[in-house]
Write a protein that holds these residues in place. Structure first.
Motif, PDB file in Angstrom:
ATOM      1  N   LYS A  49       0.845  -1.207   0.000  1.00 26.68           N
ATOM      2  CA  LYS A  49       0.000   0.000   0.000  1.00 26.68           C
ATOM      3  C   LYS A  49       0.876   1.252   0.000  1.00 26.68           C
ATOM      4  CE  LYS A  49      -4.046   2.188   1.349  1.00 26.68           C
ATOM      5  NZ  LYS A  49      -5.417   1.972   1.413  1.00 26.68           N
ATOM      6  N   TRP A 106      -6.560  -2.630  -4.372  1.00 23.53           N
ATOM      7  CA  TRP A 106      -5.807  -3.015  -3.169  1.00 23.53           C
ATOM      8  C   TRP A 106      -6.731  -3.567  -2.095  1.00 23.53           C
ATOM      9  CZ3 TRP A 106      -5.540  -1.942   1.991  1.00 23.53           C
ATOM     10  CH2 TRP A 106      -4.390  -2.378   2.643  1.00 23.53           C
ATOM     11  N   LEU A 143      -2.451  -6.659  -9.115  1.00 23.67           N
ATOM     12  CA  LEU A 143      -1.891  -5.600  -8.283  1.00 23.67           C
ATOM     13  C   LEU A 143      -0.381  -5.519  -8.475  1.00 23.67           C
ATOM     14  CD1 LEU A 143      -2.390  -3.465  -6.059  1.00 23.67           C
ATOM     15  CD2 LEU A 143      -1.959  -5.271  -4.401  1.00 23.67           C
TER      16      LEU A 143
END
Length: 194
Positions: A29, A111, A158
Motif C-alpha cells: 500500500k 488493493w 496488483l
C-alpha cells in the motif's frame, strides 16, 4: 484421533502462514501511493513483497489443499461422491465470485478488494480446523477456496500495476516459480503429519 489432531494442526498452521501474508500489505500500500518511475528501486521492493505474499499463500495452500479430500473422508466419513460434490459446488460459487470482481474493484479499489479476499481466507482455515460438523467444515472449505481463487488473480494484477512494464513481464514467470516451490515445500511439511 491422531489423524484428526494432525489435520487440525496443519490447518491451523496454514491459517497462521496465510495471516503472515497479510503483513507485507502495508509495504504494498505504501509503495502504491505514489506514481512509479520507470526504473525506481521501489519497484524491485514491490516485486519482492508481491512474491513473498504469493509464496506464503502457496505454502499454506500446499500444506492443506492436496490433503482436503482426506480431511473430509477421515474426519467426517464423506463418500467420494460427496467430496466431488463439495468441490463442484465450490467451482460454481467461484464463477459467481469472479463475476463480482469488477464491481468490487470499482467500489473499493484493487488493493482493498485483493486484501479483502485473501485475508478472508484465514478464518475459514480456522473454522475447518476446529469444526465438529460437516456442514460448517464444507462451508468453510467453500469460503476459503472462493476467497483464494478470486484473490490470487487480483494479487497478480496488483503486482503488475505496481511495477514497471519490464518488471511486470518478469513477475509472471517469477510468480509461477515461487508458487511451485512454496506449494512443494507445503506438501513436504504436511505430508508426514497426515
Amino acid at each position: 484421533s491422531n489423524q484428526q489432531q494432525t489435520q487440525t494442526l496443519a490447518l491451523t498452521f496454514a491459517a497462521a502462514v496465510s495471516l503472515l501474508a497479510v503483513i507485507p500489505w502495508a509495504r504494498v500500500k505504501a509503495s502504491s501511493a505514489a506514481p512509479i518511475p520507470h526504473k525506481a528501486p521501489r519497484t524491485t521492493r514491490s516485486m519482492v513483497v508481491v512474491l513473498v505474499i504469493h509464496g506464503l499463500l502457496a505454502l499454506a495452500g500446499g500444506m492443506t489443499v492436496p490433503f482436503l479430500q482426506l480431511y473430509f473422508k477421515i474426519r467426517f466419513g464423506v463418500s467420494p461422491f460427496g467430496i466431488a460434490s463439495i468441490y463442484a459446488l465450490t467451482m460454481v460459487v467461484s464463477v459467481f465470485a469472479h463475476m463480482l470482481i469488477p464491481t468490487l474493484v470499482a467500489r473499493f479499489g484493487l488493493w482493498q478488494t485483493t486484501l479483502g479476499f485473501l485475508a478472508s481466507a484465514v478464518p475459514y482455515f480456522i473454522l475447518m480446523a476446529l469444526s465438529p460438523w460437516l456442514f460448517l467444515a464444507a462451508t468453510a472449505f467453500l469460503g476459503r477456496q472462493v476467497c483464494a481463487r478470486t484473490g490470487m488473480p487480483l494479487l497478480h494484477q496488483l503486482g503488475q500495476e505496481l511495477l514497471s512494464r519490464e518488471e511486470g513481464a518478469l513477475l509472471g514467470s517469477q510468480v509461477v516459480l515461487v508458487i511451485s516451490a512454496a506449494w512443494a515445500v507445503g506438501n513436504v511439511m504436511a505430508g508426514p503429519l497426515l
